[in-house]
Structures are given as C-alpha cells and as structure tokens.
Design an enzyme around this catalytic site. Structure first.
Site, PDB file in Angstrom:
ATOM      1  N   CYS A  73      43.469  51.049  40.950  1.00 61.24           N
ATOM      2  CA  CYS A  73      43.660  50.194  39.774  1.00 61.24           C
ATOM      3  C   CYS A  73      43.542  51.006  38.476  1.00 61.24           C
ATOM      4  CB  CYS A  73      42.616  49.078  39.820  1.00 61.24           C
ATOM      5  SG  CYS A  73      42.403  48.151  38.307  1.00 61.24           S
ATOM      6  N   CYS A  86      40.952  49.693  36.029  1.00 60.39           N
ATOM      7  CA  CYS A  86      39.612  49.982  36.559  1.00 60.39           C
ATOM      8  C   CYS A  86      39.200  51.406  36.203  1.00 60.39           C
ATOM      9  CB  CYS A  86      39.575  49.802  38.078  1.00 60.39           C
ATOM     10  SG  CYS A  86      39.927  48.130  38.644  1.00 60.39           S
TER      11      CYS A  86
END
Length: 138
Positions: A65, A68
């Site tokens: 991600c 993230c």
C-alpha cells in the site's frame, strides 16, 4: 526457519518492546510505552496490548500500500513523541482481525483508550491530526 521459530522470535521481540521504558518509570504504576511501533499479530495479542496501555494507536496497513508507506514515518514519529503506544497490524497476515474491526481499506488507524476502540481514521493522516486525536484521550 519454521513458523514456530518465527512466532517465538515475534513474542520475544514484542515482550522486549512492551518492557521499553519501564526502568525509567517513577513508581511502576504507569504502563510501559514503546517509543517504536509494536508489531501485533492476532486478536489475543491486540487485546492484551490494548489492555496494557492507556492509549493505543493501531495502524492497519499492507506492505504493498503506497499511502501506508507514506504514513509510516508519521506513525513512527507519533510513537516516539506522544503519550500513545503505537501498534502495527499487517492486514494481509491478519485478515480475520482486520475484518473483526471493520477495516475495509488501508491505511486505517484505530485509537484505543482504556482497552476500547474510540476513534477511527481512514487514509493518509498528517502528524498534527494524529496528535490532536491522541491528546483527547491521553
């Protein structure tokens, strides 16, 4: 290395991180606060960690991600500079746990106060926003 050996290493590391800061405590009544994020694997570990700390920020993330990865330095700074303990949960390795907490996208941050989830933040967050939410409960 077997899964059992990896699990034992994780448990030892988690215990080391949980004990960080206890030696500097005035009277031992304050729970330890890790200055680095703690990796949490599974519901029992998350439940124990939430119970041990007054304020716990849990970062549900995935290695693949992009947001993230951008959030990671913010989370690390938050762990080092606020009253909250920070835990990280890899949603790929903990799909059941993520589902139990209604995590449908990453990054998702849950703030626990006194062992109970009290705030949910979804998506990229800036440091000021995290500090503000944590200060409400610290």
């Amino acid at each position: 290395m077997t899964d059992d050996e990896l699990e034992e290493i994780r448990r030892k590391k988690l215990n080391e991180l949980r004990n960080t800061g206890e030696a500097g405590s005035n009277d031992g009544s304050e729970p330890a606060r890790a200055s680095e994020p703690i990796s949490v694997d599974g519901k029992p570990e998350l439940t124990d960690t939430a119970a041990e700390h007054d304020v716990l920020l849990v970062d549900f993330y995935a290695d693949w991600c992009g947001p993230c990865q951008m959030l990671e330095p913010v989370v690390e700074t938050t762990a080092a500079e606020t009253a909250a303990t920070v835990a990280k949960v890899d949603v790929d390795a903990n799909q059941q746990l993520a589902a139990e907490y209604g995590v449908r996208g990453v990054p998702t941050l849950l703030l626990f106060a006194d062992g109970e989830p009290v705030e949910r933040l979804v998506g990229m967050q800036d440091e000021a926003q995290l500090r503000s939410v944590i200060e409400e409960y610290a």
